[in-house]
Every structure is written in C-alpha cells, then in structure tokens.
Scaffold this active site. Structure first.
Site, PDB file in Angstrom:
ATOM      1  N   HIS A   1     -30.192 -21.416  11.517  1.00 62.58           N
ATOM      2  CA  HIS A   1     -28.735 -21.297  11.634  1.00 62.58           C
ATOM      3  C   HIS A   1     -28.320 -21.395  13.102  1.00 62.58           C
ATOM      4  O   HIS A   1     -28.114 -20.367  13.772  1.00 62.58           O
ATOM      5  CB  HIS A   1     -28.261 -19.955  11.066  1.00 62.58           C
ATOM      6  CG  HIS A   1     -28.190 -19.915   9.575  1.00 62.58           C
ATOM      7  ND1 HIS A   1     -27.121 -20.427   8.863  1.00 62.58           N
ATOM      8  CD2 HIS A   1     -29.059 -19.434   8.653  1.00 62.58           C
ATOM      9  CE1 HIS A   1     -27.332 -20.247   7.565  1.00 62.58           C
ATOM     10  NE2 HIS A   1     -28.498 -19.653   7.413  1.00 62.58           N
TER      11      HIS A   1
ATOM     12  N   GLU B   1     -25.531 -21.999  14.226  1.00 62.15           N
ATOM     13  CA  GLU B   1     -24.153 -21.508  14.359  1.00 62.15           C
ATOM     14  C   GLU B   1     -24.074 -19.981  14.404  1.00 62.15           C
ATOM     15  O   GLU B   1     -23.051 -19.433  14.811  1.00 62.15           O
ATOM     16  CB  GLU B   1     -23.295 -22.048  13.206  1.00 62.15           C
ATOM     17  CG  GLU B   1     -23.420 -21.336  11.873  1.00 62.15           C
ATOM     18  CD  GLU B   1     -24.669 -21.673  11.067  1.00 62.15           C
ATOM     19  OE1 GLU B   1     -24.722 -21.282   9.887  1.00 62.15           O
ATOM     20  OE2 GLU B   1     -25.599 -22.312  11.609  1.00 62.15           O
TER      21      GLU B   1
ATOM     22  N   CYS C   1     -29.568 -24.857   6.745  1.00 66.79           N
ATOM     23  CA  CYS C   1     -30.157 -23.892   5.807  1.00 66.79           C
ATOM     24  C   CYS C   1     -30.036 -24.418   4.370  1.00 66.79           C
ATOM     25  O   CYS C   1     -30.730 -25.368   4.012  1.00 66.79           O
ATOM     26  CB  CYS C   1     -29.546 -22.511   5.992  1.00 66.79           C
ATOM     27  SG  CYS C   1     -30.557 -21.196   5.233  1.00 66.79           S
TER      28      CYS C   1
END
Length: 242
Positions: free
Chosen positions: A187, A189, A99
């Site tokens: 993202h 994660e 990001c």
C-alpha cells in the site's frame, strides 16, 4: 502542472476515521497521485459504479484500490470489474492495481490468486526490486519498505507478465504486463495512522487476535515506509514516465 484525466476504481469501504481525516480512501489516493490541473473521478465498484464503455477513451489511466474482499471471490461486482479490466487491457490503458487491485488485475488477465501460504502480512515489509525492473533513474533503491495489509497473494502470473519485485513473505510484490499494467501488493498510499486504524478494524472483526495486534503495533513504532519513493514510482507509471 499536471494534466490528464484519471479514474479511481474504489473497492475499499471508507471508515468514519478515514472519511473524516482523509476524505475517504479516494482522498488518500488523491494525496499520493493527483497534481494540479488533472481531473480525477471515482467509481465505487461495490455500489455498482463503473465507467461507461463509451467514456473509456477519455481517460489516461485508472487505479484499482485495496478492498476487504477476496480477489478470487465470486461477487458479481468482481466479475464486472474483471470484465472492465480486460477491456482496459485491450485498449492499452494504463492501470495501476494496489493490494486487492494488484490481485484482481492478475485474475482478470489470466493469472491466479488465493490465500497466502504464510498467512497475514501486516506492517512495513521490505520489498526487493529485481535488476530487470530498471528503476534506478527514478531514485528507487533496490530494497524499499512499504506498508502491507493482506492475507491473499498472486499464485500464478498472467501470461507474458513479469515479476518486478518480491519479499521474504510474498513472491510477487510487484508485476507488470506490457507498458500499461502495473500491480503492487503493498500500500504505497498508506501512512502508519491508516495502518494502525486498520489493525484495530481487523481486531474488531476477529480476523486477528489481541496479542497479534499488540505485536504489530509495537513493531510499527520501529519501521518506516519509503512513501516518497513509492509515490514517484506510481506517478511515473500512471503518467507515462516509467
């Protein structure tokens, strides 16, 4: 068993929710990337923490996290981070940007970033992997959903960089430069709990309105990111298997 030493260049601000539930965003990244036997260090970039130049040779790779700041901004800490990223590029250290990290990596290496023409992209976005990316051996499908939360994007790639993926809203969802630089706009994660929390934070800061937030939450109930596939991709790149 994993081995090696890695650094997380933490650019995000930990909320109480993320700190208590996940050990902060550093803990979120460890949950996706870390394996037994590895050493992971954290550097809080906007607190002025960066690895010393003499220590860079000790690391196998680095990860740059997301941030509420703009990668095209003039914060002195962003300038210092860009200087470090140029140094890591010169040393051919593996660097994964996520990001904000994806965008600031682009900026540091000669590209341009700025506000996305289409505004915010928040939710689960289907990313299309280009055939030239050569990822089938990792079990990565040609279309893969990922959680997104951004209003900036790459406007121009660095010289010699290559687009690996795109989406209907964002032209550069993933790029690489050589074999050691990888940027991902989404993202990998994040889980949906984290995104729901971030939607509430954006609403509280008046960056989105109530009706927008409600629509995002309703749509999120119906969509799922393919987190395991993204984890395989990120680990393979960072640890030399991509």
């Amino acid at each position: 068993m994993g081995k090696g030493r890695f650094g997380v260049l933490l650019c995000a601000e930990d909320s109480d929710h993320v700190r208590k539930r996940y050990g902060g965003f550093f803990g979120v990244f460890l949950g996706m990337l870390a394996e037994e036997g590895e050493t992971w260090d954290v550097f809080r970039v906007f607190a002025g923490e960066l690895p010393e130049d003499d220590d860079l040779a000790d690391y196998d790779g680095f990860v740059i996290t997301g941030s509420c700041r703009d990668a095209h901004g003039n914060d002195p800490c962003i300038s210092d981070l860009c200087f470090l990223l140029k140094r890591l590029h010169a040393l051919r250290k593996r660097v994964l940007g996520v990001c904000f990290g994806h965008q600031v990596l682009c900026r540091a290496l000669g590209g341009k970033t700025g506000r996305a023409a289409g505004g915010w992209d928040i939710g689960v976005t289907t990313v299309k992997i280009l055939p030239s990316a050569s990822l089938p051996e990792l079990g990565i499908p040609s279309s893969i959903p990922v959680i997104e939360c951004h209003r900036d994007e790459i406007l121009e790639l660095p010289p010699a960089a290559e687009v690996l993926a795109w989406s209907d809203k964002t032209k550069v969802e993933m790029f690489k430069l050589g074999e050691h630089i990888l940027g991902i706009q989404g993202h990998p994660e994040y889980n949906k709990d984290i995104l729901l929390h971030l939607i509430d934070r954006l609403l509280h800061r008046n960056l989105i309105d109530v009706s927008h937030a409600d629509k995002l939450k309703e749509k999120l109930d119906k969509d799922e990111p393919q987190r395991e596939a993204w984890k395989r991709l990120c680990r393979a790149f960072l640890k030399g298997g991509l």
